[in-house]
Enzyme design. Structure first.
Site, PDB file in Angstrom:
ATOM      1  N   CYS A   1       0.822  -1.218   0.000  1.00  0.00           N
ATOM      2  CA  CYS A   1       0.000   0.000   0.000  1.00  0.00           C
ATOM      3  C   CYS A   1       0.857   1.271   0.000  1.00  0.00           C
ATOM      4  O   CYS A   1       1.573   1.517  -0.967  1.00  0.00           O
ATOM      5  CB  CYS A   1      -0.964  -0.040   1.167  1.00  0.00           C
ATOM      6  SG  CYS A   1      -2.360   1.072   0.972  1.00  0.00           S
TER       7      CYS A   1
ATOM      8  N   ARG B   1     -11.975   6.350  -3.798  1.00  0.00           N
ATOM      9  CA  ARG B   1     -11.013   5.578  -3.038  1.00  0.00           C
ATOM     10  C   ARG B   1     -11.289   4.083  -3.229  1.00  0.00           C
ATOM     11  O   ARG B   1     -12.447   3.665  -3.228  1.00  0.00           O
ATOM     12  CB  ARG B   1     -11.169   5.966  -1.562  1.00  0.00           C
ATOM     13  CG  ARG B   1      -9.978   5.663  -0.713  1.00  0.00           C
ATOM     14  CD  ARG B   1     -10.160   6.190   0.700  1.00  0.00           C
ATOM     15  NE  ARG B   1      -9.109   5.610   1.516  1.00  0.00           N
ATOM     16  CZ  ARG B   1      -7.882   6.107   1.595  1.00  0.00           C
ATOM     17  NH1 ARG B   1      -7.585   7.228   0.966  1.00  0.00           N
ATOM     18  NH2 ARG B   1      -6.956   5.509   2.322  1.00  0.00           N
TER      19      ARG B   1
ATOM     20  N   HIS C   1      -3.608  -5.574   1.880  1.00  0.00           N
ATOM     21  CA  HIS C   1      -3.486  -5.745   3.329  1.00  0.00           C
ATOM     22  C   HIS C   1      -4.097  -7.098   3.691  1.00  0.00           C
ATOM     23  O   HIS C   1      -4.600  -7.803   2.844  1.00  0.00           O
ATOM     24  CB  HIS C   1      -4.269  -4.665   4.085  1.00  0.00           C
ATOM     25  CG  HIS C   1      -3.815  -3.280   3.828  1.00  0.00           C
ATOM     26  ND1 HIS C   1      -2.607  -2.809   4.245  1.00  0.00           N
ATOM     27  CD2 HIS C   1      -4.422  -2.231   3.219  1.00  0.00           C
ATOM     28  CE1 HIS C   1      -2.490  -1.537   3.910  1.00  0.00           C
ATOM     29  NE2 HIS C   1      -3.572  -1.154   3.274  1.00  0.00           N
TER      30      HIS C   1
END
Ligand SMILES: [Zn+2]
Lengths: 253, 416
Positions: A95, A136, A208
């Site tokens: 990320c 997002r 993640h």
């Protein structure tokens, strides 16, 4: 290659790049060595202290905007990671960490210089200026890894505003094809639909989870790179059950 | 139905309050919870100014922060109750509609202890101009909402500059809170403690790394931990305006003593003596089912219900579990929308500390929790429900640690 000294795993700036549980990647790598009876040392590189160049695996995680810029400044200054990779170390960057190991990344309305370890760039959007920036990318992500890696499907969770693309003439190859979620997103040149990068022993990804907890085969791939052949280890039964649960939960579109 | 409103309310707001009452009653009859949310929403639609009208001419306190809002509000309501009637959104509806519902019944001059969501605090406080605002802490809550901790602190700081007659009671151990409260006109600094420092490593003022030692934290820009006038100094002891006083609660854990210290400091601003405040707060034994013992399942197994919805909350629970006799621990873990969809944060919790206890896992993301525990080398078993887990436990009484929706569902099942 058989080694007797402890494998050293560096967790880079967990205070800055630890917002999304990515410190778990260090726990997973260390345990998978210990469970094989192999010595391991986890080196917590606190923000503000110099990054050592003597570690075998470097881990960078996700973080918020201001901490990401601080972290990039820190690792760019002494370039220890670049030297270590030159002498055979591996990197897993997730990320914000993934964005930071590239050439440039956006934060707080500005473009910042990264570590230039891999040939990628990140922007808020690669679409023409008149189009609104994409939303997002938040949610479950499933990636079918490049067959050269010999890995099963990768499961994870992504949460990022940036879009990432390979620079012309970039080395390495994408980590895999996105089956669900956004990953690198639309690169604007029709080459979207992938996530991450594998270049030598450097892996970057938006996953993640932590990604190594959900995908133990990826953890073992990193360990094999720096350790050579490893004694076999059945992933903890729990991890198989989790992967099956994820597969079932994410099968429906 | 006869309803009498004080003259000073506008006709629009009187209509809004009538609508609120009707909706709340209908919702209660239909069994949809307490009806605070729906009634308040409708009332705000009828009269957007209703909150200011019912809230601004009375003595109010707003309680905000990531963890401990509900408990602190409950404690404060008890302390303020020593002076007269108190209104409070005790059902946990903590956005503008919930606050309005709490303020929309007579007596309209009653004091109020109001729990307010972190993001909603500026909107609510600008309407009602509270006498006191309590700022507890700021930490990561739901990862998928991208709630940048600094953004919340910055909103709070701007708010304080506008509220000229409001006193802020703020926790000096949280740098984000201390920075936010620094912009207010009058502060009461309380050391309520902070078990979780991972989300406050970067200075909110200059973005450089914070320095820490045993006595506090500071930054190169000059921002530093303010000297507290009230502090938790022991498991049953407070520093209180220059003297040491004993402090006892029925609620367990040091974290709740910190919450009580904040509440007592706020109550003092209303004229409540600290002894009276603690006498009133001591008898509180559970908060919306938290810390309460319930029957789990048909076989009469019992469980003490504990809530842990983020890493900071889990670290608090670890401390609390360590205080109590080592019962089996049932972990009930979900990742529904209200919990945050991303369960990665459990890797930030030091579950290694559960080693030596019997651990039983359940919930929508039980498989994720099971992997986390496997890597922490904590032996555990996995079960279809908390009731099944309790039945499989080695003892008749267990501790159940659940996150938000898991806790809510348990409470509904156990109170049937
Ligand atoms: Zn500073």
């Amino acid at each position: 290659m058989r080694r007797t000294s402890a494998t050293r795993i560096a967790l880079i700036y967990p205070e800055l790049l630890g917002t999304y549980g990515d410190g778990g990647n260090a726990i997973v790598l260390a345990q998978r060595l210990r469970w094989r009876g192999l010595p391991v040392e986890v080196v917590n590189v606190a923000a503000g202290s110099p990054v050592p160049d003597s570690c075998d695996i470097y881990l960078l995680g996700g973080g918020e905007d201001a901490p990401q810029v601080l972290a990039a400044d820190g690792i760019r200054q002494n370039r220890a990671i670049v030297r270590a990779v030159g002498s055979g170390a591996a990197v897993l960057a997730v990320c914000a960490g993934y964005q930071v190991i590239g050439a440039t990344f956006p934060s707080g309305g500005e473009i910042h210089e990264g570590l230039n370890l891999v040939d990628i760039e990140t922007r808020r959007s690669f679409a023409p200026p008149e189009t609104p920036p994409p939303t997002r990318a938040v949610g479950d992500i499933v990636v079918e890894p490049d067959p050269r890696l010999g890995l099963p499907t990768l499961y994870g969770y992504e949460n990022h505003a940036g879009r990432t693309r390979r620079l012309p003439g970039a080395g390495g190859f994408p980590l895999g094809a996105v089956r669900r979620g956004i990953g690198d997103g639309d690169s604007g040149d029709g080459g979207g639909g992938t996530d991450g990068i594998v270049d030598g022993r450097v892996i970057g990804t938006y996953l993640h989870g932590p990604v190594l907890a959900q995908n133990p085969a990826l953890a073992d791939l990193l360990l094999t790179w720096v350790h050579g052949q490893l004694p076999p280890l059945e992933a903890p039964q729990e991890a198989q059950v989790l992967r099956e649960a994820r597969r079932r939960a994410l099968a429906a579109p | 139905m006869t309803t009498s409103f004080p003259r000073r309310f506008t006709a629009r707001t009187q209509a809004a309050l009538a609508v609120e009452r009707l909706a709340a009653e209908a919702s209660r009859r239909l069994g949809r919870g307490s009806g605070e949310m729906i009634g308040g929403k409708l009332a705000l639609r009828v009269s957007p100014g209703a909150l200011a009208e019912v809230g601004s001419h009375r003595r109010t306190a707003c309680v905000s922060g990531t963890n401990g809002k509900t408990t602190t509000t409950r404690l404060l309501a008890r302390a303020l109750g020593t002076l007269g009637p108190v209104k409070s959104n005790s059902g946990g509806a903590n956005m503008a509609p919930g606050v309005l519902a709490a303020l929309s019944r007579p007596p309209f001059d009653a004091a109020a202890a109001l729990e307010v969501d972190e993001i909603w605090l500026p909107k609510v406080a600008r309407e009602i101009s509270p006498r006191v605002v309590l700022l507890l802490n700021i930490s990561r809550d739901q990862l998928d909402r991208s709630n940048e901790t600094r953004r919340i602190a910055s909103m709070w700081r701007e708010l304080g500059a506008e509220l000229k007659d409001t006193t802020v009671v703020a926790n000096v151990d949280d740098p984000l809170v201390a920075w936010a409260a620094g912009g207010w006109h009058r502060q009461v600094w309380v050391s309520a403690g902070q078990n979780w420092t991972a989300d406050a490593m970067v200075c909110p003022q200059c973005a450089r790394l914070l320095h820490r030692n045993d006595s506090g934290w500071w930054s190169e820009c000059g921002l530093a931990r303010p000297e507290p006038i009230v502090a938790v100094t022991g498991p049953r002891e407070l520093l209180w305006y220059g003297r040491t006083i004993p402090a006892h609660l029925d609620l367990p854990g040091r974290v709740n003593l910190g919450n009580a210290a904040m509440a007592a400091a706020a109550a003092r601003e209303f004229g409540v003596e600290v002894e009276a405040a603690f006498a009133a707060m001591a008898g509180l034994g559970d908060v919306q089912g938290r810390y309460q013992e319930v029957v789990l399942g048909e076989q009469g197994r019992r469980g003490r219900l504990l809530l842990a919805k983020n890493p900071a909350g889990w670290v608090e629970m670890m401390e609390l579990l360590a205080d109590a006799p080592p019962r089996p621990v049932v972990i009930d873990f979900n990742s529904q929308t209200a919990d945050g969809r991303d369960p990665s944060w459990i890797w930030d919790v030091p579950f290694e500390r559960l080693a030596g206890r019997q651990v039983l896992v359940t919930g929508g993301r039980k498989e994720d929790m099971s992997v986390r525990l496997a890597y922490a080398e904590v032996p555990h078993s996995v079960h279809a429900s908390a009731e099944d887990a309790a039945l499989a436990a080695n003892e008749k009484v267990v501790d159940v640690v659940a996150n938000y929706t898991a806790f809510r569902d348990l409470l509904v099942r156990c109170s049937r």
